[in-house]
Write an enzyme that holds these catalytic residues in place. Sequence first.
Site, short mmCIF file in Angstrom:
data_model
loop_
_atom_site.label_atom_id
_atom_site.label_comp_id
_atom_site.label_asym_id
_atom_site.label_seq_id
_atom_site.Cartn_x
_atom_site.Cartn_y
_atom_site.Cartn_z
CB SER A 1 -0.90 0.06 1.24
OG SER A 1 -1.65 -1.09 1.35
CB THR B 1 -1.57 4.00 4.14
OG1 THR B 1 -1.98 3.60 2.86
CG2 THR B 1 -1.37 5.50 4.18
CB THR C 1 -0.80 6.01 0.77
OG1 THR C 1 -1.58 4.83 0.61
CG2 THR C 1 -1.48 7.13 0.01
NE ARG D 1 -9.07 7.08 -3.60
CZ ARG D 1 -8.40 6.87 -2.46
NH1 ARG D 1 -7.10 6.72 -2.48
NH2 ARG D 1 -9.04 6.81 -1.33
CB VAL D 2 -5.98 12.27 -5.31
CG1 VAL D 2 -5.23 12.85 -4.12
CG2 VAL D 2 -5.13 12.35 -6.57
N GLY D 3 -6.48 10.18 -2.72
CA GLY D 3 -7.12 10.02 -1.41
C GLY D 3 -6.79 11.15 -0.46
CG ASP D 4 -6.77 10.07 3.63
OD1 ASP D 4 -6.64 9.14 2.79
OD2 ASP D 4 -6.45 9.94 4.83
CB THR E 1 -4.31 4.83 8.11
OG1 THR E 1 -4.16 3.77 7.17
CG2 THR E 1 -4.76 4.26 9.44
N GLY E 2 -6.80 4.52 6.21
CA GLY E 2 -8.09 3.90 5.91
C GLY E 2 -8.72 4.53 4.68
N GLY F 1 -9.83 6.89 2.39
CA GLY F 1 -9.52 8.31 2.29
C GLY F 1 -10.71 9.20 2.04
#
Length: 331
Positions: free
Chosen positions: A90, A192, A210, A220-223, A243-244, A246
């Site tokens: 990850s 992550t 991450t 896609r972009v996460g947090d 974490t988790g 996003g």
Amino acid sequence: MFSRRNFLFQSILGTFGLSFNSCNAKTPNKSTSKMTTKPNSNFKPTVISTWNNGLSANEAAWKVIEVGGKAIDAVEAGVRVVEADPKTTSVGYGGFPDRDGNVTLDACIMDETGNCGSVCFLKHIKHPISVARKVMDNTPHVILAGQGALQFALEQGFEKENLLTPKAKAAWEKWKKESNYHPIINIENHDTIGLLAIDQNGDISGACTTSGLAFKMQGRVGDSPIIGAGLFVDNEVGGATATGMGEAVLKTLGSFLVVELMRQGKTPQEACEEAVMRIVKNQNYKDFQIGYLAIDKQGNYGAYCIHSGFDFAVYQGGKNQLIDSPSYVKS
Ligand code: SD4
């Protein structure tokens, strides 16, 4: 190049009568930048990070802290260990790709003065955290994305590499047979890394890196690379990382929320719990995991997650240990 660009940027701001300090490039004259450090004699140098990979990351970060190094250098050194590890699927090299087979990386870093840098949707570079650091140190910007981030990394001397390991490729090919996008709690999100450190000066910095959710949509972009979502540090108060899933963190700007709750007087533990409750109240939390980790100015820490299974590593008082986070859903 930096001083010229920085000069140009400052000139542009000057033209419009603007000034710029928190969460941006360093000003050329350090004495004019806002230093937020309050005298703090009552603290414990600490390194704290998400998941069990945090143990090795903490060791590397602690090596910087114990010789009197700065927290910002410690957090970068710490998470680089996990970025380089192909077994971690990850983060960085060996991260699972998106649904089209691209390994795309997100990372951000923030120091004790409120400076920060971030890269998102970055391909081919093993250490996105170090590119984020260069964005912070060498540009007038906070976030560089995609092709521009890659171009910047190459200009800064980073090497272009294939990050898709045979293991990650095989997992992707297996996934493609069904193409069923359904993240599994604590499994695909696992690893992550968000890491926070207090150095011997009492200054706090943080880093988060991450490869995001496995088999995500391309782009896609996460947090994790978003300051305030995946990571936030305020040297007067403390720091937090997430974490988790996003998307849930982004919707609540989780790490900023945790730090602001601590500013209002909550302990790190209470602040993490409240931030999880904001998600649980409004979102269908049954299908995803969120874990928050926070530290205050003294080195008190807390963690909370939705479902059990989230653990974190703490290096403090000469001991590096893995601790299970309490959870909202008791299993
Ligand atoms: C993301 N928050 O991209 C990241 C994933 C993660 O542990 O943290 N996994 O949504």
